[in-house]
Write a protein that holds these residues in place. Structure first.
Motif, short mmCIF file in Angstrom:
data_model
loop_
_atom_site.label_atom_id
_atom_site.label_comp_id
_atom_site.label_asym_id
_atom_site.label_seq_id
_atom_site.Cartn_x
_atom_site.Cartn_y
_atom_site.Cartn_z
N TYR A 5 0.83 -1.21 0.00
CA TYR A 5 0.00 0.00 0.00
C TYR A 5 0.86 1.25 0.00
O TYR A 5 1.92 1.30 0.63
N GLU A 42 -0.80 -0.86 -4.46
CA GLU A 42 -2.12 -0.23 -4.41
C GLU A 42 -2.01 1.16 -3.81
O GLU A 42 -1.60 1.31 -2.65
N ILE A 43 -2.38 2.16 -4.58
CA ILE A 43 -2.32 3.55 -4.14
C ILE A 43 -3.66 3.87 -3.47
O ILE A 43 -4.71 3.80 -4.11
N ASP A 45 -4.39 6.81 -1.71
CA ASP A 45 -4.67 8.24 -1.60
C ASP A 45 -4.66 8.88 -2.98
O ASP A 45 -3.82 8.54 -3.82
N SER A 46 -5.56 9.83 -3.18
CA SER A 46 -5.49 10.67 -4.37
C SER A 46 -4.34 11.66 -4.18
O SER A 46 -3.81 11.80 -3.09
N ARG A 64 -2.28 -0.16 -9.05
CA ARG A 64 -3.69 0.22 -9.16
C ARG A 64 -4.03 1.22 -8.06
O ARG A 64 -3.30 1.37 -7.08
N ALA A 65 -5.15 1.92 -8.27
CA ALA A 65 -5.67 2.86 -7.27
C ALA A 65 -6.92 2.26 -6.65
O ALA A 65 -7.66 1.53 -7.30
N THR A 66 -7.15 2.56 -5.40
CA THR A 66 -8.29 2.05 -4.67
C THR A 66 -9.53 2.91 -4.90
O THR A 66 -9.46 4.13 -4.80
N ASN A 69 -10.18 6.90 -5.84
CA ASN A 69 -8.94 7.69 -5.80
C ASN A 69 -8.45 7.95 -7.21
O ASN A 69 -8.59 7.12 -8.09
N PRO A 71 -4.98 9.12 -8.31
CA PRO A 71 -3.60 9.58 -8.20
C PRO A 71 -3.04 10.00 -9.55
O PRO A 71 -3.47 9.51 -10.59
#
Length: 85
Positions: A5, A42-43, A45-46, A64-66, A69, A71
């Motif tokens: 993360y 997995e990112i 936060d934006s 990937r982004a959650t 979000n 980014p």
């Protein structure tokens, strides 16, 4: 498979494998993810991540982004401006 993360409030000294204790840079998470196969970065936060060139080697890594979000990845400025190498 392991998920690493990344969050703006993280710290690269964290292992990054716990959602509550993420890494702060995508580069650090990618370097950790490289050690295994089919790992995920997995990112969570934006925001803008000014990473420079992130080296992805021969092992498959998914970035990937959650959820919702959004980014933004920004590579080095210059002629070869890209995030992943």
């Amino acid at each position: 498979m392991t998920i690493y993360y990344v969050a703006k409030t993280g710290n690269d000294s964290n292992s990054g494998t716990d959602h509550a204790n993420p890494k702060v840079t995508i580069a650090s998470a990618a370097a950790s993810a490289y050690a295994g196969s089919s790992n995920i970065v997995e990112i969570i936060d934006s925001g803008q991540y000014n990473e420079g060139d992130i080296e992805i080697y021969s092992n498959a890594i998914t970035v990937r982004a959650t959820g919702s979000n959004a980014p933004i990845l920004d590579g080095d400025s210059g002629a070869d401006d890209h995030a992943f190498e």
